[in-house]
Design a protein around this motif. Structure first.
Motif, mmCIF file in Angstrom:
data_model
loop_
_atom_site.group_PDB
_atom_site.id
_atom_site.type_symbol
_atom_site.label_atom_id
_atom_site.label_comp_id
_atom_site.label_asym_id
_atom_site.label_seq_id
_atom_site.Cartn_x
_atom_site.Cartn_y
_atom_site.Cartn_z
ATOM 1 N N GLN A 36 0.850 -1.189 0.000
ATOM 2 C CA GLN A 36 0.000 0.000 0.000
ATOM 3 C C GLN A 36 0.877 1.227 0.000
ATOM 4 O O GLN A 36 1.623 1.475 0.964
ATOM 5 C CB GLN A 36 -0.927 0.000 1.210
ATOM 6 C CG GLN A 36 -1.954 1.094 1.178
ATOM 7 C CD GLN A 36 -3.074 0.885 2.180
ATOM 8 O OE1 GLN A 36 -2.971 0.059 3.091
ATOM 9 N NE2 GLN A 36 -4.173 1.590 1.997
ATOM 10 N N ALA A 37 0.808 1.966 -1.089
ATOM 11 C CA ALA A 37 1.537 3.218 -1.199
ATOM 12 C C ALA A 37 0.706 4.337 -0.589
ATOM 13 O O ALA A 37 -0.493 4.206 -0.386
ATOM 14 C CB ALA A 37 1.849 3.513 -2.661
ATOM 15 N N SER A 38 1.372 5.448 -0.328
ATOM 16 C CA SER A 38 0.705 6.579 0.304
ATOM 17 C C SER A 38 -0.499 7.025 -0.525
ATOM 18 O O SER A 38 -0.388 7.198 -1.745
ATOM 19 C CB SER A 38 1.695 7.729 0.454
ATOM 20 O OG SER A 38 1.084 8.848 1.050
ATOM 21 N N GLU A 39 -1.655 7.136 0.129
ATOM 22 C CA GLU A 39 -2.901 7.614 -0.479
ATOM 23 C C GLU A 39 -3.405 6.708 -1.596
ATOM 24 O O GLU A 39 -4.167 7.150 -2.455
ATOM 25 C CB GLU A 39 -2.738 9.047 -0.974
ATOM 26 C CG GLU A 39 -2.376 10.026 0.141
ATOM 27 C CD GLU A 39 -2.280 11.456 -0.343
ATOM 28 O OE1 GLU A 39 -2.469 11.688 -1.548
ATOM 29 O OE2 GLU A 39 -2.014 12.336 0.495
ATOM 30 N N LYS A 40 -3.015 5.448 -1.583
ATOM 31 C CA LYS A 40 -3.514 4.486 -2.560
ATOM 32 C C LYS A 40 -4.107 3.286 -1.835
ATOM 33 O O LYS A 40 -3.855 3.059 -0.662
ATOM 34 C CB LYS A 40 -2.384 4.035 -3.498
ATOM 35 C CG LYS A 40 -1.895 5.119 -4.433
ATOM 36 C CD LYS A 40 -0.953 4.563 -5.477
ATOM 37 C CE LYS A 40 -0.535 5.633 -6.473
ATOM 38 N NZ LYS A 40 0.375 5.095 -7.511
ATOM 39 N N GLU A 41 -4.894 2.500 -2.569
ATOM 40 C CA GLU A 41 -5.478 1.300 -2.001
ATOM 41 C C GLU A 41 -4.445 0.183 -1.917
ATOM 42 O O GLU A 41 -3.454 0.168 -2.655
ATOM 43 C CB GLU A 41 -6.654 0.842 -2.863
ATOM 44 C CG GLU A 41 -7.840 1.791 -2.831
ATOM 45 C CD GLU A 41 -9.055 1.229 -3.553
ATOM 46 O OE1 GLU A 41 -10.099 1.907 -3.541
ATOM 47 O OE2 GLU A 41 -8.957 0.135 -4.119
ATOM 48 N N ARG A 42 -4.716 -0.736 -0.995
ATOM 49 C CA ARG A 42 -3.830 -1.895 -0.874
ATOM 50 C C ARG A 42 -3.989 -2.778 -2.121
ATOM 51 O O ARG A 42 -5.100 -3.075 -2.541
ATOM 52 C CB ARG A 42 -4.179 -2.680 0.385
ATOM 53 C CG ARG A 42 -3.178 -3.736 0.758
ATOM 54 C CD ARG A 42 -3.427 -4.297 2.145
ATOM 55 N NE ARG A 42 -3.280 -3.256 3.161
ATOM 56 C CZ ARG A 42 -3.257 -3.506 4.474
ATOM 57 N NH1 ARG A 42 -3.377 -4.757 4.911
ATOM 58 N NH2 ARG A 42 -3.131 -2.524 5.334
ATOM 59 N N GLU A 43 -2.864 -3.224 -2.659
ATOM 60 C CA GLU A 43 -2.891 -4.049 -3.871
ATOM 61 C C GLU A 43 -2.102 -5.328 -3.674
ATOM 62 O O GLU A 43 -1.102 -5.358 -2.945
ATOM 63 C CB GLU A 43 -2.329 -3.279 -5.067
ATOM 64 C CG GLU A 43 -0.874 -2.894 -4.950
ATOM 65 C CD GLU A 43 -0.327 -2.281 -6.236
ATOM 66 O OE1 GLU A 43 -1.071 -2.200 -7.231
ATOM 67 O OE2 GLU A 43 0.856 -1.896 -6.227
ATOM 68 N N GLY A 44 -2.559 -6.380 -4.330
ATOM 69 C CA GLY A 44 -1.863 -7.645 -4.244
ATOM 70 C C GLY A 44 -0.596 -7.649 -5.064
ATOM 71 O O GLY A 44 -0.560 -7.092 -6.166
ATOM 72 N N VAL A 45 0.438 -8.281 -4.542
ATOM 73 C CA VAL A 45 1.730 -8.371 -5.219
ATOM 74 C C VAL A 45 1.977 -9.807 -5.687
ATOM 75 O O VAL A 45 2.277 -10.037 -6.852
ATOM 76 C CB VAL A 45 2.861 -7.922 -4.287
ATOM 77 C CG1 VAL A 45 4.214 -8.137 -4.946
ATOM 78 C CG2 VAL A 45 2.677 -6.471 -3.879
ATOM 79 N N ALA A 46 1.889 -10.759 -4.767
ATOM 80 C CA ALA A 46 2.149 -12.153 -5.107
ATOM 81 C C ALA A 46 1.524 -13.059 -4.062
ATOM 82 O O ALA A 46 1.423 -12.683 -2.899
ATOM 83 C CB ALA A 46 3.646 -12.414 -5.195
#
Length: 122
Positions: A36-46
């Protein structure tokens, strides 16, 4: 409930490498990395289970997920500024078959670590 503890984050130059680790208090069918980057939604990586792995398109060919018992790893090579984020480990016993694309959606995971920060900057 499963307790998860991440480690290995830090600051690195673009093009550099880092290896993240996550230790779980007990074995689960599947484990995964999100960010989760600043001011962004949590995203799947692997994600990984006994039937294989799944990666986000943005990290394919650069990141490798692996597992050794209760410990999950993420080898990150060729890091870019856009990889800067808090990285979270997740675990769940529901992913017991070949992964569907929805495996990289955060609402489909029940157990989370506290995160480890990765910063890629020159």
């Amino acid at each position: 409930q499963v307790q998860l503890v991440e480690s290995g984050g830090g600051s690195v130059l673009p093009g550099g490498s880092l290896r993240l680790s996550c230790t779980a208090s007990r074995y689960t069918a599947a484990m995964a990395w999100f960010r989760q980057a600043s001011e962004k939604e949590r995203e799947g990586v692997a994600a990984i289970n006994n039937f294989g792995t799944r990666y986000a398109d943005s990290v394919k060919g650069r990141f490798t997920v692996s597992r050794d018992g209760n410990t999950l790893y993420l080898q990150m090579n060729g890091l870019k500024a856009e990889d800067t984020a808090m990285y979270y480990c997740a675990a769940d016993n529901r992913w017991t078959w070949i992964f569907e694309p929805s495996v990289l959606t955060s609402r489909n995971w029940n157990n989370w670590g506290q995160g480890t920060q990765v910063t890629v900057s020159s």
